[in-house]
Design a protein around this motif. Structure first.
Motif, short mmCIF file in Angstrom:
data_model
loop_
_atom_site.label_atom_id
_atom_site.label_comp_id
_atom_site.label_asym_id
_atom_site.label_seq_id
_atom_site.Cartn_x
_atom_site.Cartn_y
_atom_site.Cartn_z
N ARG A 166 -8.83 2.82 6.55
CA ARG A 166 -8.85 3.03 5.11
C ARG A 166 -8.35 1.77 4.40
O ARG A 166 -7.44 1.10 4.89
N THR A 167 -8.92 1.46 3.25
CA THR A 167 -8.48 0.32 2.45
C THR A 167 -7.43 0.79 1.46
O THR A 167 -7.60 1.81 0.79
N VAL A 168 -6.33 0.05 1.38
CA VAL A 168 -5.22 0.41 0.50
C VAL A 168 -5.09 -0.62 -0.62
O VAL A 168 -5.11 -1.83 -0.36
N VAL A 169 -4.96 -0.14 -1.85
CA VAL A 169 -4.73 -0.99 -3.02
C VAL A 169 -3.45 -0.53 -3.70
O VAL A 169 -3.22 0.68 -3.86
N LEU A 170 -2.61 -1.47 -4.11
CA LEU A 170 -1.38 -1.16 -4.83
C LEU A 170 -1.56 -1.43 -6.32
O LEU A 170 -2.06 -2.49 -6.71
N THR A 171 -1.13 -0.49 -7.16
CA THR A 171 -1.29 -0.63 -8.60
C THR A 171 0.04 -0.42 -9.31
O THR A 171 0.96 0.18 -8.76
N THR A 172 0.12 -0.91 -10.54
CA THR A 172 1.35 -0.80 -11.32
C THR A 172 1.05 -0.78 -12.80
O THR A 172 -0.03 -1.21 -13.23
N GLY A 173 2.01 -0.29 -13.59
CA GLY A 173 1.91 -0.38 -15.03
C GLY A 173 2.60 -1.61 -15.58
O GLY A 173 2.56 -1.87 -16.78
N PHE A 174 3.24 -2.39 -14.69
CA PHE A 174 3.90 -3.62 -15.10
C PHE A 174 2.89 -4.75 -15.29
O PHE A 174 1.75 -4.67 -14.85
N ALA A 175 3.36 -5.85 -15.87
CA ALA A 175 2.55 -7.06 -15.97
C ALA A 175 2.44 -7.72 -14.60
O ALA A 175 3.25 -7.47 -13.70
N ARG A 176 1.46 -8.61 -14.46
CA ARG A 176 1.22 -9.27 -13.18
C ARG A 176 2.46 -10.03 -12.69
O ARG A 176 2.79 -9.99 -11.51
N VAL A 177 3.17 -10.71 -13.59
CA VAL A 177 4.32 -11.50 -13.16
C VAL A 177 5.39 -10.60 -12.54
O VAL A 177 6.03 -10.98 -11.55
N THR A 178 5.56 -9.40 -13.08
CA THR A 178 6.54 -8.47 -12.53
C THR A 178 6.06 -7.87 -11.23
O THR A 178 6.82 -7.73 -10.27
N GLN A 179 4.79 -7.53 -11.18
CA GLN A 179 4.23 -7.01 -9.93
C GLN A 179 4.39 -8.03 -8.80
O GLN A 179 4.79 -7.68 -7.68
N ASP A 180 4.10 -9.28 -9.09
CA ASP A 180 4.23 -10.32 -8.07
C ASP A 180 5.69 -10.50 -7.64
O ASP A 180 5.96 -10.77 -6.46
N ALA A 181 6.62 -10.36 -8.59
CA ALA A 181 8.04 -10.47 -8.24
C ALA A 181 8.46 -9.35 -7.30
O ALA A 181 9.23 -9.57 -6.35
N ILE A 182 7.95 -8.14 -7.54
CA ILE A 182 8.26 -7.01 -6.66
C ILE A 182 7.69 -7.25 -5.27
O ILE A 182 8.37 -7.07 -4.25
N LEU A 183 6.44 -7.67 -5.22
CA LEU A 183 5.80 -7.92 -3.92
C LEU A 183 6.54 -9.00 -3.15
O LEU A 183 6.74 -8.89 -1.93
N ALA A 184 6.97 -10.06 -3.85
CA ALA A 184 7.69 -11.14 -3.19
C ALA A 184 9.06 -10.67 -2.69
O ALA A 184 9.48 -11.02 -1.58
N ALA A 185 9.75 -9.87 -3.50
CA ALA A 185 11.07 -9.39 -3.10
C ALA A 185 11.01 -8.52 -1.85
O ALA A 185 11.94 -8.52 -1.04
N LEU A 186 9.89 -7.81 -1.69
CA LEU A 186 9.74 -6.92 -0.52
C LEU A 186 9.05 -7.61 0.66
O LEU A 186 8.97 -7.05 1.75
N GLY A 187 8.51 -8.81 0.41
CA GLY A 187 7.73 -9.48 1.45
C GLY A 187 6.39 -8.81 1.68
O GLY A 187 5.84 -8.83 2.79
N TRP A 188 5.82 -8.25 0.61
CA TRP A 188 4.57 -7.49 0.70
C TRP A 188 3.36 -8.26 0.18
O TRP A 188 2.32 -7.66 -0.06
#
Length: 247
Positions: free
Chosen positions: A127-149
């Protein structure tokens, strides 16, 4: 434990053949796959303060209630409602994203227990997985970086990636469907989130499975009222649901 599926339609995800045919899984982040410990409310307090909303005031309480009720919605849309004028909404949104990003960088987020393993299991099942958010891209990228995702899934989306409309509109789900080409029909899409707006976006997109999780903003009653076909304790139960495992 996987809770009871609500639909009685034989073509619904209650039919195991339909559930196991899911090819694309669209997962919310904060509250669904990411635990942020109430950072949204803390960042809102900072943003509201910059616009002169006094903590402890009736105005602050009313605005905070609206933020809680609209968890999952695009944050700029929330601030447009709260502050009216576009310039004020943009100021509030910028302050919010800055404050949230600083909290994220301070190490105040973590994966929901079992979330990374669930994503891996879904991927291993084809299955293909996509992650979505209501935040702006800069915040989404910060979350992904903080988790190593950063490389965990092939695609991540924020409202700006789907024409600017976030939840409860179906746009991010449809964008994931179009970009990945992982599914032949929308009934092969599962949408998973912790808010009623996540559920509405999945229903409006025509997703075959619309699953709520109880690790975030809204509870069982609100999720089902918004159209959840299943309510799970957490995203860790999702692979079992999609294998057609019942209660």
């Amino acid at each position: 434990m996987v809770r009871k599926l609500t639909s009685e339609n034989p073509e619904s995800p209650e039919n195991p053949d339909t559930a196991t045919d899911i090819r694309l899984v669209v997962l919310d982040m904060a509250g669904t796959t990411v635990a942020d410990g109430g950072l949204v409310e803390r960042a809102f307090a900072t943003a509201a303060g910059e616009l002169g909303v006094e903590p402890g005031s009736a105005d602050h309480a009313e605005k905070l209630d609206y933020v809680r009720a609209t968890m999952g919605e695009s944050k700029i849309s929330v601030f447009r409602h709260l502050f009216g004028e576009e310039t004020l909404a943009q100021r509030a949104n910028s302050a919010f994203e800055k404050a949230y990003g600083e909290l994220v960088e301070g190490g105040l987020i973590a994966p929901i227990d079992g979330a990374r393993e669930a994503i891996g299991e879904l991927t291993d099942a084809g299955r293909t997985v996509v992650l979505t958010t209501g935040f702006a891209r800069v915040t989404q990228d910060a979350i992904l970086a903080a988790l190593g995702w950063q490389d965990l899934v092939p695609l991540t989306l924020c409202p700006a990636d789907a024409g600017g409309r976030g939840r409860p509109y179906p746009d991010m789900v449809l964008e994931a469907f179009l970009r990945t080409r992982a599914a032949d029909a929308l009934r092969q899409v599962a949408v998973v989130g912790d808010t009623s707006y996540d559920m509405l976006s999945g229903v409006r997109a025509g997703a075959g499975v619309v699953a709520g999780v109880l690790t975030g903003a809204h509870g069982d009653t609100a999720l089902r009222a918004a159209g959840a076909t299943a309510v799970l304790g957490s995203v860790a139960e999702l692979p079992s649901l999609l294998r057609g495992v019942g209660p």
